[in-house]
Design an enzyme around this catalytic site. Sequence first.
Site, PDB file in Angstrom:
ATOM      1  N   ASP A   1       3.597   4.247  -2.416  1.00 21.53           N
ATOM      2  CA  ASP A   1       2.716   5.142  -1.675  1.00 21.53           C
ATOM      3  C   ASP A   1       3.568   6.195  -0.955  1.00 21.53           C
ATOM      4  OD1 ASP A   1       0.297   6.044  -0.658  1.00 21.53           O
ATOM      5  OD2 ASP A   1       0.236   4.609   0.989  1.00 21.53           O
TER       6      ASP A   1
ATOM      7  N   ASP B   1      -6.321   9.035  -1.778  1.00 24.54           N
ATOM      8  CA  ASP B   1      -7.267   8.720  -0.707  1.00 24.54           C
ATOM      9  C   ASP B   1      -8.582   9.462  -0.903  1.00 24.54           C
ATOM     10  OD1 ASP B   1      -5.313   7.101   0.338  1.00 24.54           O
ATOM     11  OD2 ASP B   1      -4.601   8.589   1.764  1.00 24.54           O
TER      12      ASP B   1
ATOM     13  N   GLU C   1       5.156  11.670  -2.159  1.00 23.64           N
ATOM     14  CA  GLU C   1       5.108  13.081  -2.580  1.00 23.64           C
ATOM     15  C   GLU C   1       6.440  13.828  -2.392  1.00 23.64           C
ATOM     16  OE1 GLU C   1       1.533  11.259  -2.513  1.00 23.64           O
ATOM     17  OE2 GLU C   1       2.636  11.595  -0.670  1.00 23.64           O
TER      18      GLU C   1
END
Length: 852
Positions: A436, A517, A439
Site C-alpha cells: 500500500d 480507495d 505511489e
Amino acid sequence: MGKVKQKQKTPLKVIASLSLAAAVSLTTVAPNALAAVTQPEPDTPLVKENLEKLKVLGVENLPTGVKFDLGTNEAYIKIFDKDLVKVSILKKGEKEFESQGIAKKEADWKTPRFKVQDKDGIITLKTDDLTVEIKKEPFGVKFLDKEGNVINEDYVNQDKTSGYENGKPYVFKKTDTDEDFYGFGEQSGLDVNKRGDSIGLWNTDAYSYTKDTKYLYTSIPFFIGLKNEKAYGIFFDNTYRSYYEMASESDDYYYFYANGGKLTYYFAYGPEVGDVIDRYTELTGKMDVPAEWTLGLHQSKWGYTPEEILNVAKTYREKNIPLDTMHFDIDYMDEYRVFTWNEQYKQALKQLESMPGFHSIAINDPAVKQDENYSLYQEGTQKDFWAKNPDGTPYIGPVWPGDSAFPDFSKQEVRDWWAKNHNVLLNEGVDGIWNDMNEPAVFRDDDRHAHTMPLDNYFGTEDNKILHTEYHNTYGHDEADATYQAFKVNKPGTRPFVLTRDMYAGTQRYAALWTGDNVSNWEHLQMSLPMNMNVGMSGVSFVGNDIGGFASRPSPELFARWIEVGAFLPFARIHYDSDAKAPVKQGQEPWAFGPEVEQISKKYIEMRYQLLPYLYNEFKEAADSGKPIQQPLVYQFQQDENTHDISDQYMFGDSMMLAPVVKEGQTSREVYLPEGVNWTDYWTGQEYQGGQTITVDAQLDHLPIFVKKDSIIPTREVQQYTDEKPLTNLVLDTYVDKEVSYTFYEDDAETEDYKNGEFNETEFKVKKKYNSITFKQKQKTKNYSDSKLAQYTLKVNNVEKPTRVKAGNTKYTEVASLEEAQKQTNTFFYDTNTKTVYVSIPADEKKEVKIR
C-alpha cells in the site's frame, strides 16, 4: 475545444423504486462530503507551435530493422516479430530505451524474415503479417496489414507527426470516427470505450476518487485501438507523467506525450484483441498461475481489533458463508513500523492459523520510520538505501509512522534487502503481502509536494541519478518485484501472492491489483465495471475493487448489488474504511445488513466457490496468454459493433456473461446478447438468439447471467474454504448446440511444481446431433499424480429425456435423484422440470459415452 461527444450509449430502463423490508436504513455519503481528492500539480500542456518537423536525411539498414538520420535526431524501426515493431526517436548518439516494464528484452526476440524497399520517398519494411511504411518528408510511420489495409498511421496533415517539444516526446496519430480505444490501465469514468477522453498517467494516492478524477494509483501506458473491427496495440514505454488525448480535440487525430524521457513505443497487430494482449504480455511478462486460495473470498477492514479479526472469521464459519482469507491492515504493526508486530495481533494471527482453512495477508508500506532505535532504519541509513534530496541527503517525509525514509528500490541491493526482511512476516505464518501507499504517498501538500516526494529528488547512485519525475511511476513496480522475491527467499516453492495499489506496465508478473480507495456509492459500483475491464485489457487479469466500497458505508441495497458483482471479480475482497472516518458506524460483513442481504451474499459467495474449477482454469489461460478474466464484451465480440460501447455487462471468463444492476432502485434492465452465438439464461434455461436486446427482471436477489452456447463450465460442490475437500467429482455444466470441447487443467494449486510440468490436462468433447449426445475425454497431459478426481458428472442442459446411456458394452442405470447419481458412477438422472440430464461417468472412462 471541448471534449468531443462520445457515441450514444443505450440507456438502461429504470423501473420502479426498490424497498427493502427488513433492512437497516442507511444514508450513503456523497463523494463531495469526503476529503478532496488528491491530484498532482497542473498538467504540462504540449505547445503545438513548438513541434518539430522531422525529415529523413539518410537511411541505414540493420539486421533487425532500419535506422534513419533525422538531422539532430535519429530514428529506429526495429522488427521484433512479424506482428510487433519498436519505434524510437532519439537525440543523436543516445541509446535506445527499455524500462523495467519490459520482460522480454530486444536481444531475446528472434527477428523474423523481412524485406526492405526504398521507393518514391517511402521506405517499406515487410514481414509476413505487417507492412511498415516510413515517409521521408515529413517523417511519418504507417502500419498496414498483409492485404494492404491501413491499420494505424501518423497524422501527417500537420507535418509534425512525432518528435520532441521542449524535451517532451510526442506522437500524433490519424484516427477515423468509428475507431475505438481501450486499456490505459486504471481509469475513472463510466465508459469502457475511452474515445473522446483526456487521460493522464501519474500514480496518485487518490482517496475517494470520483468518475471525473484524472489521476489514479496505477499507470499502464498501453492501449488497444479497434479500427474496422481489427485491433492493434500501442505501448508508449515512458515512465514519466504522460498524457493521451484520444480524439478529445478532433475526430481526425489523437496524440500522446510525456513530460520527459525518450520517444519509444511498441506497435502490436492482432487482428484479434486477444492476439494484441498476448503479444503485449509476451513483451512485458505473463502472470503466474495463482494459488487457489487467493481466488476465494477475502475479508478486511482498516481498524479491525485482534478480537474482531477472530470474531469475524468465526462468524463466517458459524454462518456457513465461505471465506479463505483475513487481511491485517496497518494496525498490526508496532506504531506503524514496517516489519514489526504488535504482540496482540501476532497472537490473533496464531489463533487464526489454528482455525481450519484460514489464510492471512499483511499490509506493508514502503515508508520506514525515522527512529534511531529502529534497526531497519539504522541499517538502511548505514547502507545508503534511501531516496535522496537534491543535495544528496536522505529524503524524510511524513506518512503513517510520522517522519520516514523511503527505500530506493531502483537498486538491486535494496530490493534484495527488502525481500529478506519479509521473514518477520512470512515466518510468522503470513501467506500473502499487500503493498500500500507505494505511489509513493507522502502526507504533505505544499509548493514542492503534491502528496508525493518532490520531483527533483533522486534515486540510484551519484554518477547515475534517476530523478523522481522519471522514477515515480515505477516505484511501486520495483517494490512489487522485491516483494515477489521475498517469497522466493523465505518460502521457496510456494506461489507468491502480492497485492499492490500501484503498477506500471509489466507489474502483472509480480502482483495482483486492487483499485484503491473507492467509495460506497452507486457511481463507484457502476464505474468498477469499465475500470476493471480496461485494467484487464492492459494485461492485468488479477484485479478487483473493495466490495461495498472503502470510503463511507453502503446502504443494504447497494451492498447486495455490490456483492453480486463482487462474487464474480477476479480478485474478490470486502474491505472498508476505519470507523473513525465514517459518519455511519456500520459493519461491512455479509450479515451486517440484515437477514435478506446476508442470504443474498451467501448465495453468490457460494456460487463463486462452486465455480472455482472454472475460475482456476481461466487464470491458467490468463497466465498463458494474458487474456483478461473480467472481459468487456468487445474482447470476444469485436466484429459486433453493438458491443464496443457496452460498459455495464461483462464476460466472466470465456462462457458466462453478467448483466449486473448498478443503479439504485432498479428492478429490471436491458441486456444485449452479442450476435454470432446463442445464449441461455443461466437461471431459467430459456434460450435466445444473439444479436438482440432483451429486458429481464432483476429483483434485489437476482443477478442476470447468460451462458454462451457450446460451452462447458466445470464446477464442484460448495466448500467453506478452497481446500476443505479434495476434488473428487467434477461437474461439467454443458450448454451444447452442436459441439463443444473444453480442456480441463489441474495441478496442486499451491506450489510451483506446475512450472516443472507437474499438471494434468484433459480434453472433453460433447457433440449433439438430433436426439443423440456423445461425450468423450482424452488425457492430453498426465504428470500430476495426486489428483483425487474419481468421476465426472456430465450435466447437459435443455435436452429431452434419454432412453438409454451406455459406454461400450456398459449400460448406465437410471436413478431417481441427482443425489443418488452422485453416489455411484455409471448412472444417470433426468430432471423433467429443468430438462437436464446428469450422467455420472468414471474419471478413467476411455470409451465414448452415448446418450440417446
